[in-house]
Design an enzyme around this catalytic site. Sequence first.
Site, PDB file in Angstrom:
ATOM      1  N   HIS A 144       0.850  -1.196   0.000  1.00  0.00           N
ATOM      2  CA  HIS A 144       0.000   0.000   0.000  1.00  0.00           C
ATOM      3  C   HIS A 144       0.883   1.242   0.000  1.00  0.00           C
ATOM      4  O   HIS A 144       2.100   1.145   0.172  1.00  0.00           O
ATOM      5  CB  HIS A 144      -0.996  -0.024   1.165  1.00  0.00           C
ATOM      6  CG  HIS A 144      -0.392   0.059   2.537  1.00  0.00           C
ATOM      7  ND1 HIS A 144       0.522  -0.863   3.013  1.00  0.00           N
ATOM      8  CD2 HIS A 144      -0.565   0.955   3.554  1.00  0.00           C
ATOM      9  CE1 HIS A 144       0.857  -0.551   4.256  1.00  0.00           C
ATOM     10  NE2 HIS A 144       0.225   0.556   4.611  1.00  0.00           N
TER      11      HIS A 144
ATOM     12  N   ASP B 102       5.518   4.719   5.158  1.00  0.00           N
ATOM     13  CA  ASP B 102       6.470   3.802   5.820  1.00  0.00           C
ATOM     14  C   ASP B 102       6.630   2.480   5.076  1.00  0.00           C
ATOM     15  O   ASP B 102       7.439   1.636   5.477  1.00  0.00           O
ATOM     16  CB  ASP B 102       6.065   3.565   7.290  1.00  0.00           C
ATOM     17  CG  ASP B 102       4.691   2.956   7.451  1.00  0.00           C
ATOM     18  OD1 ASP B 102       3.774   3.317   6.697  1.00  0.00           O
ATOM     19  OD2 ASP B 102       4.515   2.108   8.351  1.00  0.00           O
TER      20      ASP B 102
ATOM     21  N   HIS C 228      -7.588  -1.829   5.598  1.00  0.00           N
ATOM     22  CA  HIS C 228      -6.702  -0.746   6.031  1.00  0.00           C
ATOM     23  C   HIS C 228      -7.318   0.562   5.509  1.00  0.00           C
ATOM     24  O   HIS C 228      -8.076   0.511   4.539  1.00  0.00           O
ATOM     25  CB  HIS C 228      -5.303  -1.009   5.446  1.00  0.00           C
ATOM     26  CG  HIS C 228      -4.189  -0.315   6.162  1.00  0.00           C
ATOM     27  ND1 HIS C 228      -4.013  -0.401   7.523  1.00  0.00           N
ATOM     28  CD2 HIS C 228      -3.181   0.491   5.714  1.00  0.00           C
ATOM     29  CE1 HIS C 228      -2.948   0.308   7.862  1.00  0.00           C
ATOM     30  NE2 HIS C 228      -2.436   0.860   6.781  1.00  0.00           N
TER      31      HIS C 228
HETATM   32 ZN    ZN Z   1      -0.262   1.482   6.595  1.00  0.00          ZN
END
Ligand code: ZN
Length: 305
Positions: A64, A68, A141
């Site tokens: 995704h 990070d 998410h």
């Molecule tokens: Zn994430």
Amino acid sequence: MELIFLGTSAGVPTRSRNVTAMLLDLQHPTRAGLWLFDCGEGTQHRLLHTAYHPGKLDKIFITHLHGDHLFGLPGLLCSRSMAGNASPLTIYGPAGIREFVETTLRLSGSWTDYPMEVVEITEGVVFEDAFYTVTAEPLNHPVECYGYRVDEHDRPGALDAAALIADGIKPGPLFQRLKQGETVTLDDGRVVKGQDYLSAPLPGKKLAIFGDTAPCPGALRLAQGVDVMVHEATLETAMEEKANGRGHSSTRQAAQLARDAGAGKLIVTHVSSRYDARGCASLLAECREVFANCELAEDFAQVSV
Ligand code: ZN
């Protein structure tokens, strides 16, 4: 397959843990391959501490677009170019990955001098060749996020050369065809079936690499019967509600999934920076209460699949 963890921290790096990235060395006898899953900031620096060169990477899978898991990509792509490597690279990721790559390279006046393909994926098979199938499964998410399942195809069994010779068949290129399971006709008219001289096929290895996710129905499909399952365990069980509210999982939930899916081994990663070494030991203990064959990944940890 060998899996090398290059970053195991959630959200922000710490002194001992960088943000998410995993390297997969296929180590297949006939198909070389070095794949990267996610590319958090500083991933290329992590790579420098391994025996692997970015030029050897042939595929990058992004789960995704959260920073990070992504912000190390432009730097890695450029360094790969400066190293003078011309081998092709394919990047897989959710919608937007192409715009991210093209925009960061364009605005920074950067380019790559190797063939690069960016594939925006959806659910299902995202890559397949004669040796591997990679499937993507949507997760839960706040942004579009996928987990990847790598299925190595079963390999043909060993050819019983001694039995062939005993049956009067001379060694030669013919053996290679028989090893592939082909049926061949000899010069003397005899028909020889490769299958009659092969031992049972060697089952292919199976690996599931999750992106960030709260528990979701597709997760079970992704991890069903895998040899190794890599899953986030951002927070401890007592903070499950908070974890799920942010699209993450607790230790217990990761372990429950491994148990329900019949995974051989669970590796938890993507742990919150709030946990020190003692906190991480406690996270691992929580996982092992539910699923005993579990490890908590450290940076540079290597796992055989
Ligand atoms: Zn994430």
